[in-house]
Design an enzyme around this catalytic site. Structure first.
Site, PDB file in Angstrom:
ATOM      1  N   LYS A  52      33.996  -2.438  -3.068  1.00  0.00           N
ATOM      2  CA  LYS A  52      34.776  -1.973  -4.222  1.00  0.00           C
ATOM      3  C   LYS A  52      33.735  -2.225  -5.569  1.00  0.00           C
ATOM      4  O   LYS A  52      33.705  -1.307  -6.217  1.00  0.00           O
ATOM      5  CB  LYS A  52      35.993  -3.013  -4.571  1.00  0.00           C
ATOM      6  CG  LYS A  52      37.019  -2.736  -3.695  1.00  0.00           C
ATOM      7  CD  LYS A  52      38.119  -3.955  -3.612  1.00  0.00           C
ATOM      8  CE  LYS A  52      39.157  -3.415  -2.678  1.00  0.00           C
ATOM      9  NZ  LYS A  52      40.139  -4.321  -2.447  1.00  0.00           N
ATOM     10  N   GLN A  96      42.067 -10.088  -4.024  1.00  0.00           N
ATOM     11  CA  GLN A  96      41.849  -9.699  -2.627  1.00  0.00           C
ATOM     12  C   GLN A  96      42.882 -10.396  -1.931  1.00  0.00           C
ATOM     13  O   GLN A  96      43.043 -11.900  -1.979  1.00  0.00           O
ATOM     14  CB  GLN A  96      40.546 -10.060  -2.180  1.00  0.00           C
ATOM     15  CG  GLN A  96      40.353  -9.336  -0.731  1.00  0.00           C
ATOM     16  CD  GLN A  96      40.156  -7.854  -0.641  1.00  0.00           C
ATOM     17  OE1 GLN A  96      39.850  -7.128  -1.702  1.00  0.00           O
ATOM     18  NE2 GLN A  96      40.926  -7.447   0.192  1.00  0.00           N
ATOM     19  N   ASP A 119      46.212  -2.657  -8.381  1.00  0.00           N
ATOM     20  CA  ASP A 119      46.693  -2.650  -7.100  1.00  0.00           C
ATOM     21  C   ASP A 119      48.278  -2.147  -7.161  1.00  0.00           C
ATOM     22  O   ASP A 119      48.726  -1.725  -6.145  1.00  0.00           O
ATOM     23  CB  ASP A 119      46.854  -3.918  -6.318  1.00  0.00           C
ATOM     24  CG  ASP A 119      45.481  -3.873  -5.356  1.00  0.00           C
ATOM     25  OD1 ASP A 119      45.268  -2.896  -4.891  1.00  0.00           O
ATOM     26  OD2 ASP A 119      45.214  -5.073  -4.874  1.00  0.00           O
TER      27      ASP A 119
END
Ligand code: NAP
Length: 287
Positions: A52, A96, A119
């Site tokens: 990322k 995460q 997200d």
């Protein structure tokens, strides 16, 4: 013989567009910024986080990675999230998942500012996806929709079957296909006669996490088959949820694993971060 949907190629094209938009924002003094938080030492998660960061650098974004020890407390993690919520250089915050067991994913996600929740896991963003009025789309299903569009595949009026009903893939995927006017059926582990349902699909999206589970006899001739699955074989090789060898000859389009949906997911994360930065483009970044 199916046409192979090249996720790497489509992702590269979209990333090029994102980089160009980022360059325009930079002229206005805004650099899109993504903060990624990882707690603990899971090697796979660390690889994702590194990818990322690299992807951010490639399109000209600012990125910050916070690697926190396994023993991080909820208060400590919430304090970091709170600080990033108020940091004008940061337009997207990603935690995460999964977090270590002593931390509650839902509590942490609920404390991310929904405007920075790239997200799209915050309940506010989940609700917005439901009503079709969204700022951010969940990355993997959004990537699938871009792939369909790039291949000229319009879900409108088509039988769309999604296998898997997770909050991060199956459910939002079904919702996006519905918004695109598909006739959507969602299957899961309690679905009876699964093959009868999957054989109806003009567009079949599979996200179950079981290697090579969907076989050729479960697919209609000419179906578009999107394989979201990412499974490690005992020999270490990556494989999808679809048995490529038996499905490919029947499908009209199919995504490979690797090189299909995977590259699109991080691309959509960049897209969401860009969207967030563009929203505040009138606001000067903190010095
Ligand atoms: P998950 O949370 O474990 O959900 C799996 C879903 O599959 C559940 O809804 C489960 O049904 C259903 N399922 C399991 N066995 C089934 C069966 N035999 N028949 C029908 N349905 C069945 O998984 P996920 O997070 O959605 O991920 C799914 C896969 O996609 C994994 O391989 C993951 O690694 C991959 N993935 C890839 C990307 C990418 O970027 N390419 C991103 C995210 C995930 P129940 O609800 O009834 O248990």
């Amino acid at each position: 013989m199916a046409q192979i949907i090249d996720g790497k190629k489509i992702a590269a094209k979209v990333r090029g567009e994102i980089a160009a938009e980022c360059a325009e924002l930079l002229k206005k003094g805004i650099q899109p910024g993504l903060a990624v938080i990882i707690v603990g030492d899971d090697p796979a998660s660390k690889v994702y986080v590194r990818n990322k960061k690299k992807a951010c650098e490639e399109v000209g974004f600012h990125s910050e990675v916070y690697e926190l020890p396994e023993a991080t407390t909820e208060d400590e993690l919430l304090a970091l999230v709170g600080r990033l919520n108020n940091d004008d250089r940061i337009h997207g915050i990603l935690v995460q998942l999964p977090l270590p067991r002593h931390l509650n994913d839902d509590i942490i996600i609920a404390n991310i500012d929904p405007k920075k929740d790239v997200d799209a896991f915050h309940p506010v963003n989940v609700g917005k996806i439901m009503i079709g009025n969204y700022d951010f789309l969940p990355c993997t299903p959004a990537g699938v929709m871009v792939m369909l569009k790039e291949c000229g595949i319009d879900p409108a009026g088509k039988e769309c079957v999604v296998v898997g009903r997770s909050n991060i893939v199956g459910k939002p995927q079904a919702m996006l296909l519905l918004h695109a006017n598909g006739t959507v059926t969602v299957c899961h582990s309690k679905t009876k006669n699964l093959a009868d349902v999957t054989r109806r699909a003009d567009i079949l999206v599979v996200a179950i996490g079981k290697a090579d589970f969907i076989t050729g006899d479960m697919v209609k001739d000419g179906a578009v088959v999107i394989d979201v699955g990412m499974n490690r074989r005992p020999d270490g090789k990556l494989t999808g949820d679809v048995d490529f060898a038996s499905v490919e000859p029947k499908a009209s389009f199919i995504t490979p694993v690797p090189g299909g949906v995977g590259p699109m997911t991080i691309t959509m994360l960049l897209q969401n971060t860009l969207t967030s930065a563009k929203r505040v483009a009138g606001t000067p970044p903190r010095a």
